[in-house]
Write an enzyme that holds these catalytic residues in place. Structure first.
Site, mmCIF file in Angstrom:
data_model
loop_
_atom_site.group_PDB
_atom_site.id
_atom_site.type_symbol
_atom_site.label_atom_id
_atom_site.label_comp_id
_atom_site.label_asym_id
_atom_site.label_seq_id
_atom_site.Cartn_x
_atom_site.Cartn_y
_atom_site.Cartn_z
ATOM 1 N N GLU A 92 14.084 -11.506 -25.814
ATOM 2 C CA GLU A 92 13.719 -10.274 -26.587
ATOM 3 C C GLU A 92 14.976 -10.040 -27.462
ATOM 4 O O GLU A 92 14.948 -9.497 -28.553
ATOM 5 C CB GLU A 92 13.470 -9.281 -25.839
ATOM 6 N N GLN A 109 38.254 -9.424 -48.891
ATOM 7 C CA GLN A 109 38.675 -9.090 -47.602
ATOM 8 C C GLN A 109 37.595 -8.593 -46.880
ATOM 9 O O GLN A 109 37.471 -8.854 -45.518
ATOM 10 C CB GLN A 109 39.628 -7.966 -47.608
ATOM 11 N N LYS A 155 35.181 -11.092 -43.747
ATOM 12 C CA LYS A 155 35.501 -11.450 -42.444
ATOM 13 C C LYS A 155 34.395 -11.042 -41.319
ATOM 14 O O LYS A 155 33.922 -11.724 -40.521
ATOM 15 C CB LYS A 155 37.119 -11.291 -42.148
ATOM 16 N N THR A 158 -4.131 -20.934 -34.497
ATOM 17 C CA THR A 158 -3.911 -20.415 -35.836
ATOM 18 C C THR A 158 -4.399 -19.087 -35.705
ATOM 19 O O THR A 158 -5.364 -18.575 -35.267
ATOM 20 C CB THR A 158 -4.522 -21.454 -36.903
ATOM 21 N N HIS A 159 -3.781 -18.043 -36.688
ATOM 22 C CA HIS A 159 -3.873 -16.855 -36.640
ATOM 23 C C HIS A 159 -3.892 -16.055 -35.139
ATOM 24 O O HIS A 159 -4.458 -15.103 -34.968
ATOM 25 C CB HIS A 159 -5.332 -16.445 -37.187
ATOM 26 N N SER A 165 13.203 -3.071 -14.344
ATOM 27 C CA SER A 165 13.015 -1.865 -15.018
ATOM 28 C C SER A 165 13.333 -0.922 -13.879
ATOM 29 O O SER A 165 13.083 -0.960 -12.635
ATOM 30 C CB SER A 165 11.639 -1.638 -15.245
ATOM 31 N N TYR A 173 40.640 -14.085 -57.185
ATOM 32 C CA TYR A 173 40.408 -13.176 -55.999
ATOM 33 C C TYR A 173 40.317 -11.868 -56.323
ATOM 34 O O TYR A 173 41.144 -11.242 -57.356
ATOM 35 C CB TYR A 173 41.773 -13.415 -54.989
ATOM 36 N N ASN A 229 11.397 -8.121 -17.063
ATOM 37 C CA ASN A 229 11.296 -8.263 -18.482
ATOM 38 C C ASN A 229 11.993 -9.476 -19.234
ATOM 39 O O ASN A 229 13.097 -9.974 -18.530
ATOM 40 C CB ASN A 229 12.017 -7.023 -19.051
ATOM 41 N N SER A 231 43.508 -5.261 -43.102
ATOM 42 C CA SER A 231 42.483 -5.894 -42.417
ATOM 43 C C SER A 231 43.016 -6.467 -41.067
ATOM 44 O O SER A 231 42.258 -7.232 -40.194
ATOM 45 C CB SER A 231 42.253 -7.215 -43.478
ATOM 46 N N ASN A 269 46.270 -15.381 -51.260
ATOM 47 C CA ASN A 269 44.946 -15.869 -51.718
ATOM 48 C C ASN A 269 44.634 -17.235 -51.293
ATOM 49 O O ASN A 269 43.402 -17.478 -50.880
ATOM 50 C CB ASN A 269 44.896 -15.732 -53.362
ATOM 51 N N LYS A 295 8.191 -4.623 -12.712
ATOM 52 C CA LYS A 295 8.522 -5.431 -13.986
ATOM 53 C C LYS A 295 9.552 -6.431 -13.866
ATOM 54 O O LYS A 295 10.652 -6.400 -13.135
ATOM 55 C CB LYS A 295 9.117 -4.176 -15.159
#
Ligand code: ARG
Length: 469
Positions: free
Chosen positions: A296, A328, A331, A161-162, A283, A323, A291, A29, A116, A289
């Protein structure tokens, strides 16, 4: 990193053949758990101090270990430390380096402990410190939200709403809704930190140890509230990491909701806000554009934290005490969850105070969609009309408005009276957007006055909160 040799010095005694080179790599690890080096050394320093305190190590041995570990910390931080896969993990790499530096005394450090309890201690220490950073970033975002909520306390926008225009609200009120979600997340994070702040050190492999260790002493040195109560539980459960990922998933769910709204509002169709150029990209093909990449991406990164939560829950599910090597695998999900949340909060905390409201557009949008229809119904109730009848009257007025292209506030008193004879000229006070929001003047309501009060209350909470990190 070298992996030519495949035998392992730490348990060589029992084995008649070296570990297969692939298995050594597969079970190692160190490539990811080296991130815990600082906490591993901190834990070892506390353990050595305790062993000295109870007379297992002498002063001279303690000094050697202390200096050796300090040097290793320095070697790691200056990049000259040689990590090796055949030493499997961060713990054995550091211990082997200590023995290489100071000789046989280095081999005494592991008295009365196991990897451990060592790893369970390291992760708690590491997560505790990362949580502090995240608490601060979240706090900064909360402050940023209060800053614009106060500024936009009387800015009117449509409430939905909606995703259909419902009633006018103030932009400040909307931002304070985000604030409340985050305040609860901050509370969940504080709970998680408090619960994980117990020291597993001294639990050893699973049953405790025969040495006369002082667990309260190491707990104190490491800033834990005290030693954990059960050694089997301490070396095995990773519920604290799961709890963190649960916090993270909820937080990211909240940030994804805010992100979605920012993306919508920044579109040409809504055009409610402007995001500063530094949080957007262009873009390569469409020159017009701009963005909203930051919101996002935050929205997208929610997938990571949700995935990590499920990973850790599945990892822990059905594991027998105590354990198991499965752990392991705790992580990488936890590390990525921490990185994701910290970076998303940072991006949001930087961006939020820089959002500008396009107030005219918001106002005009609130004027469309008959957003004051409920206000007209409430007005009729005030004139002794039963609410259901009022609802019917307003419904007919709205139908007329749709046909004639007029908002309720654009109709003449004669027109309105055709639907309800009791309507008088004072109706126009409630048909305005300003009148509509101002009338919702109670705790938790959208009235500008209430938004200002709510900001003041939240500021007070924030001031108390910062002292607890
Ligand atoms: N690298 C291990 C982990 O992360 C450390 C504990 C290993 N203990 C053991 N008995 N194999 O969980």
């Amino acid at each position: 990193m070298s992996d030519k040799k495949s035998s392992n010095q730490s348990w060589g005694g029992r084995f008649s053949e070296p570990t297969d080179a692939f298995v050594a790599r597969f079970t190692a690890s160190v490539n990811f758990d080296q991130r815990l080096y600082k906490q591993d050394i901190e834990g070892s320093q506390a353990h050595a101090a305790m062993l000295t305190q109870v007379g297992i190590l002498n002063e001279q041995e303690h000094q050697q270990i202390k200096t050796g570990l300090d040097e290793i910390l320095n070697d790691i931080e200056t990049g000259i430390f040689q990590w090796s896969v055949e030493l499997e993990d961060v713990h054995m790499n550091i211990e082997a380096a200590l023995t290489a530096k100071i000789g046989v005394t280095g081999k005494k450090l592991h008295t009365g402990r196991s990897r451990n309890d060592q790893v369970a201690t390291d992760i708690r220490l590491w997560l505790r410190s990362e949580i502090t950073t995240i608490q601060r970033e979240l706090h900064r975002l909360q402050e940023g939200l209060l800053f614009i909520a106060e500024r936009e306390a009387s800015t009117i926008m449509p409430g939905f709403t909606h995703l259909q225009t419902a009633q006018p609200v103030t932009f400040g009120h909307h931002l304070l809704a985000w604030y409340e979600m985050l305040a609860r997340d901050q509370g969940r994070l504080a709970d998680c930190k408090k619960r994980l702040n117990q020291s597993p050190l001294g639990s050893a492999a699973l049953a405790g140890t025969t040495y006369p260790i002082d667990r309260a002493y190491t707990a104190k040195l490491l800033g834990f509230e005290g030693p954990t109560a059960n050694s089997l539980d301490s070396v095995s459960d990773r519920d604290f990491a799961i709890e963190f990922c649960a916090f993270a998933s909820l937080l990211m769910t909240h940030l994804s909701r805010a992100s979605e709204e920012l993306v919508l509002w920044a579109s040409a169709q809504f055009d409610f806000i402007d995001l500063p150029d530094r949080f957007c990209t262009g873009s390569s093909i469409m020159p017009q554009k701009k963005n909203p990449d930051v919101p996002e991406l935050v929205r997208g990164k929610t997938g990571r934290t949700h995935g990590h939560l499920i990973s850790l829950l599945t990892l822990m599910k059905s594991q027998p005490l105590a354990y198991n090597k499965d752990n392991q695998e705790d992580k990488e999900p936890l590390f990525d969850c921490v990185d994701t949340v910290r970076d998303c909060l940072r991006a949001f905390a930087d961006m939020v105070p820089a959002i500008t409201a396009k107030k005219d557009n918001m106002y005009q949008a609130a004027q469309r969609g008959f957003s004051t229809a409920t206000d007209l119904a409430d007005y009729l109730v005030g004139k002794d009309v039963a609410f259901r009848d009022a609802h019917e009257i307003v419904g007919s007025a709205v139908a007329y408005g749709i046909k004639t292209g007029k908002d309720l506030s654009e109709m003449s008193i004669d027109e309105l009276q055709k639907f309800g004879g009791m309507i008088t000229a004072d109706v126009f006070d409630v048909l305005t957007l300003e009148g509509s929001v101002a009338a919702r003047n109670h705790i938790g309501g959208t009235a500008p006055k209430q938004v200002t009060f709510a900001v003041a209350r939240a500021r007070q909470q924030l001031a108390n909160q910062v002292t607890t990190f």
